[in-house]
Design a protein around this motif. Structure first.
Motif, short mmCIF file in Angstrom:
data_model
loop_
_atom_site.label_atom_id
_atom_site.label_comp_id
_atom_site.label_asym_id
_atom_site.label_seq_id
_atom_site.Cartn_x
_atom_site.Cartn_y
_atom_site.Cartn_z
N ALA A 1 0.83 -1.19 -0.02
CA ALA A 1 -0.16 0.08 0.05
C ALA A 1 0.96 1.28 -0.03
O ALA A 1 0.54 2.17 -0.68
CB ALA A 1 -1.05 -0.02 1.34
N VAL A 2 1.85 1.17 0.78
CA VAL A 2 2.75 2.45 0.85
C VAL A 2 3.50 2.51 -0.26
O VAL A 2 3.60 3.82 -1.01
CB VAL A 2 3.85 2.25 2.02
N ASP A 3 3.95 1.45 -1.11
CA ASP A 3 4.76 1.67 -2.50
C ASP A 3 3.87 2.13 -3.44
O ASP A 3 4.23 3.06 -4.31
CB ASP A 3 5.14 0.21 -2.73
N LYS A 4 2.44 1.80 -3.39
CA LYS A 4 1.51 2.35 -4.50
C LYS A 4 1.32 3.79 -4.36
O LYS A 4 1.03 4.68 -5.14
CB LYS A 4 0.50 1.66 -4.43
N ALA A 5 1.75 4.16 -3.07
CA ALA A 5 1.36 5.73 -2.66
C ALA A 5 2.61 6.52 -2.88
O ALA A 5 2.39 7.75 -3.22
CB ALA A 5 0.87 5.97 -1.30
N LEU A 6 3.60 6.08 -3.19
CA LEU A 6 4.84 6.83 -3.35
C LEU A 6 5.12 7.19 -4.67
O LEU A 6 4.96 6.18 -5.65
CB LEU A 6 6.18 5.93 -2.68
N THR A 7 5.60 8.28 -4.89
CA THR A 7 5.85 8.62 -6.42
C THR A 7 7.45 8.74 -6.65
O THR A 7 8.07 8.48 -7.67
CB THR A 7 5.14 10.09 -6.45
N ASN A 8 8.18 9.12 -5.32
CA ASN A 8 9.59 9.31 -5.63
C ASN A 8 10.25 7.96 -5.82
O ASN A 8 10.04 6.98 -5.19
CB ASN A 8 10.14 9.93 -4.10
N ALA A 9 11.03 7.97 -6.80
CA ALA A 9 11.70 6.48 -7.30
C ALA A 9 12.62 6.08 -6.19
O ALA A 9 12.85 4.79 -5.85
CB ALA A 9 12.53 6.94 -8.51
N ASP A 10 13.44 6.69 -5.30
CA ASP A 10 14.24 6.38 -4.54
C ASP A 10 13.34 5.64 -3.21
O ASP A 10 13.83 4.51 -2.69
CB ASP A 10 15.01 7.40 -3.67
N LYS A 11 12.30 6.32 -2.89
CA LYS A 11 11.39 5.87 -1.73
C LYS A 11 10.98 4.54 -2.22
O LYS A 11 10.77 3.54 -1.36
CB LYS A 11 10.29 6.83 -1.37
N ARG A 12 10.52 4.41 -3.40
CA ARG A 12 9.92 3.26 -4.24
C ARG A 12 10.79 1.90 -3.79
O ARG A 12 10.33 1.07 -3.46
CB ARG A 12 9.14 3.23 -5.42
N LYS A 13 12.15 2.43 -4.26
CA LYS A 13 13.06 1.35 -4.31
C LYS A 13 13.21 0.57 -2.93
O LYS A 13 13.31 -0.34 -2.66
CB LYS A 13 14.38 1.88 -5.02
N ALA A 14 13.12 1.66 -1.84
CA ALA A 14 13.61 1.26 -0.46
C ALA A 14 12.31 0.45 -0.04
O ALA A 14 12.28 -0.67 0.62
CB ALA A 14 13.58 2.45 0.36
N ALA A 15 11.15 0.76 -0.55
CA ALA A 15 9.90 0.02 -0.19
C ALA A 15 9.87 -1.31 -0.81
O ALA A 15 9.50 -2.40 -0.03
CB ALA A 15 8.69 0.79 -0.59
N LEU A 16 10.29 -1.39 -2.05
CA LEU A 16 10.53 -2.70 -2.61
C LEU A 16 11.68 -3.66 -2.25
O LEU A 16 11.56 -4.81 -1.98
CB LEU A 16 10.73 -2.76 -4.06
N THR A 17 12.64 -3.00 -1.52
CA THR A 17 13.47 -3.54 -0.81
C THR A 17 13.10 -4.44 0.28
O THR A 17 13.27 -5.50 0.86
CB THR A 17 14.78 -2.92 -0.26
N GLU A 18 12.11 -3.52 0.93
CA GLU A 18 11.48 -4.04 2.42
C GLU A 18 10.48 -5.21 2.17
O GLU A 18 10.48 -5.90 2.69
CB GLU A 18 11.04 -2.75 2.98
N LEU A 19 10.00 -5.02 0.89
CA LEU A 19 8.81 -5.84 0.81
C LEU A 19 9.71 -7.20 0.24
O LEU A 19 9.05 -8.12 0.69
CB LEU A 19 8.14 -5.38 -1.00
N LYS A 20 10.71 -7.19 -0.38
CA LYS A 20 11.50 -8.44 -0.74
C LYS A 20 11.82 -9.08 0.52
O LYS A 20 11.72 -10.39 0.91
CB LYS A 20 12.73 -8.01 -1.66
N ALA A 21 12.25 -8.38 1.59
CA ALA A 21 12.63 -9.04 2.69
C ALA A 21 11.42 -9.24 3.46
O ALA A 21 11.53 -10.58 4.10
CB ALA A 21 13.42 -7.79 3.87
N SER A 22 10.36 -8.82 3.52
CA SER A 22 9.08 -9.32 4.26
C SER A 22 8.68 -10.32 3.50
O SER A 22 8.27 -11.44 4.13
CB SER A 22 8.05 -8.11 3.91
N ASP A 23 8.88 -10.57 2.29
CA ASP A 23 8.44 -11.81 1.38
C ASP A 23 9.48 -12.79 1.73
O ASP A 23 8.90 -14.13 2.14
CB ASP A 23 8.42 -11.51 -0.02
#
Length: 116
Positions: free
Chosen positions: A52-74
């Motif tokens: 949900a946070v990733d979808k709301a983010l527009t900044n590329a760096d923030k999205r990349k950080a969220a995706l990294t966290e998503l991978k760790a969570s997965d």
């Protein structure tokens, strides 16, 4: 004849004690499984929150950080799932041992009764 009866009685006693120990192991594994299921629910909630946070983010760096966290969570979720599968398999094997012990106890008792 008496030796056979004594041997069967001793084996039956050992099987009964073994069955008690198996029941305790099943109980402990059940507690571990319940604990992991709570962790699994938390991991799923965190995973959904990150999406949900990733979808709301527009900044590329923030999205990349969220995706990294998503991978760790997965990866955490997959590790929990793997451990839960292992525990379920262990419980299934313990239940098979318990059934075998029960069947052997019945057989031994029948043999003892047949000799008397």
């Amino acid at each position: 004849m008496m030796d056979l009866t004594m041997n069967l009685a001793e084996e039956t006693k050992r099987l009964i004690q073994g069955s008690h120990d198996i029941r305790l192991q099943i109980h402990e594994q059940g507690k571990r499984l319940a604990h992991l299921q709570k962790g699994e629910a938390i991991a799923v909630a965190r995973f959904n929150s990150i999406i949900a946070v990733d979808k709301a983010l527009t900044n590329a760096d923030k999205r990349k950080a969220a995706l990294t966290e998503l991978k760790a969570s997965d990866e955490e979720y997959l590790a929990i799932e793997a451990e839960m599968d292992t525990i379920r398999n262990e419980i299934e094997l313990l239940q098979i041992q318990l059934q075998f012990n029960s069947d052997m106890i019945k057989l031994n008792r029948a043999l003892i009764n047949a000799q008397q």
